[in-house]
Scaffold this active site. Structure first.
Site, PDB file in Angstrom:
ATOM      1  N   ASP A  54      27.024  33.778  47.921  1.00 58.64           N
ATOM      2  CA  ASP A  54      27.234  34.564  46.705  1.00 58.64           C
ATOM      3  C   ASP A  54      28.313  33.922  45.833  1.00 58.64           C
ATOM      4  O   ASP A  54      29.175  33.186  46.327  1.00 58.64           O
ATOM      5  CB  ASP A  54      27.706  35.975  47.071  1.00 58.64           C
ATOM      6  CG  ASP A  54      26.573  36.836  47.600  1.00 58.64           C
ATOM      7  OD1 ASP A  54      25.476  36.303  47.848  1.00 58.64           O
ATOM      8  OD2 ASP A  54      26.794  38.053  47.779  1.00 58.64           O
ATOM      9  N   HIS A 114      30.104  32.710  50.991  1.00 53.83           N
ATOM     10  CA  HIS A 114      30.380  32.443  49.570  1.00 53.83           C
ATOM     11  C   HIS A 114      30.649  30.953  49.412  1.00 53.83           C
ATOM     12  O   HIS A 114      31.406  30.384  50.213  1.00 53.83           O
ATOM     13  CB  HIS A 114      31.604  33.240  49.100  1.00 53.83           C
ATOM     14  CG  HIS A 114      31.400  34.725  49.132  1.00 53.83           C
ATOM     15  ND1 HIS A 114      31.438  35.463  50.287  1.00 53.83           N
ATOM     16  CD2 HIS A 114      31.126  35.606  48.119  1.00 53.83           C
ATOM     17  CE1 HIS A 114      31.196  36.734  49.996  1.00 53.83           C
ATOM     18  NE2 HIS A 114      31.007  36.852  48.697  1.00 53.83           N
TER      19      HIS A 114
HETATM   20 ZN   LIG Z   1      29.833  38.585  44.927  1.00 56.61          ZN
END
Ligand SMILES: [Zn+2]
Length: 258
Positions: free
Chosen positions: A75, A220
């Site tokens: 993400d 991430h």
């Molecule tokens: Zn996020």
């Protein structure tokens, strides 16, 4: 049964009965208060666990996975850390899914093109990734989705059907907006907490502790510690004969509209 559209009418029915009894009998108003607080606690809990699909169905793992496949997702990119992530994925012949922020695509359009060209999938992670995301109304959430979609289309000439809400927050506004956009809400079954934990080793250990075939892993592409954890994870998965595939492949979903 345990979905918002079922629970809400039950809550209000009981609430009105309690309210009337409080008014016309000697029933203490404490019961009304406890019932209301209980309902809000359920809402808060459900808002933070995307796997429950309490407000809207979410796709977060393949329970029936027969072979040893998992999906790694990233993400908040693309970012300056994405090239290192792409190098690692290439080395291990692994495919992944990136949930991109519109503003980040505008900063790094070539990275967005590259990850797609290298066979990874992409999804929408809103235009601005607002810290106030959980407090936006349905119209504002839809605007965040649509703006990110527009940037994705300008840059990559495609429309993704995948949406992942920032922080995994879901609520009635997100549910209405996602229904309107026609997207599929994609969650995860393993949260690495790589934005919270301080060391790559603990991130890695947290992921492999519960890992099983069919899992969707959240990472991430925004820090060195996540890259450290990713390298160890890809090593581990290779040794354990796992294959890393995109979310659309693992969950048998269509990622794009054509
Ligand atoms: Zn996020």
């Amino acid at each position: 049964m345990w979905k918002h559209h079922n629970i809400k009418p039950i809550f209000w029915s009981v609430w009105f009965v309690l309210a009337i009894l409080t008014l016309v009998t000697s029933l203490s108003s404490t019961y009304l208060l406890i019932w209301t607080v209980l309902f809000f606690l359920v809402l808060i809990y459900a808002s933070f666990d995307i796997r429950l699909g309490y407000f809207l169905k979410s796709y977060y793992r393949n329970k029936n996975e027969q072979s040893r496949r998992v999906a790694i997702t990233f993400d908040d990119g693309p970012s300056e850390f994405t090239p290192e992530v792409l190098d690692l994925l290439r080395t291990y012949n692994a495919k992944a899914t990136f949930f991109l922020i519109g503003k980040q695509i505008q900063k790094f359009p070539n990275l967005a093109k590259q990850l797609l060209a290298e066979g990874h999938s992409i999804g929408n992670h809103t235009m601005n990734h607002s810290n106030r995301f959980g407090f936006l109304n349905a119209e504002q959430v839809l605007q965040e989705i649509n703006s990110c979609d527009a940037v994705i289309y300008e840059t990559l000439l495609l429309k993704t059907r995948f949406f992942r809400p920032p922080f995994g927050v879901t609520n009635p506004s997100v549910a209405v907006a996602v229904k309107d956009s026609g997207d599929l809400m994609i969650g995860w079954s393993i949260r690495s907490l790589d934005t919270v934990l301080s060391h790559g080793e603990s991130i890695y250990q947290r992921i492999i502790k519960k890992l099983k075939p069919g899992d969707v892993i959240l990472l991430h592409d925004t820090s060195e510690k996540s890259i450290f954890a990713l390298k160890k994870l890809l090593d581990y998965l290779a040794k354990e004969k796992y294959t890393c595939v995109t979310v659309d492949e693992l969950l048998n979903l269509q990622a794009y509209e054509f």
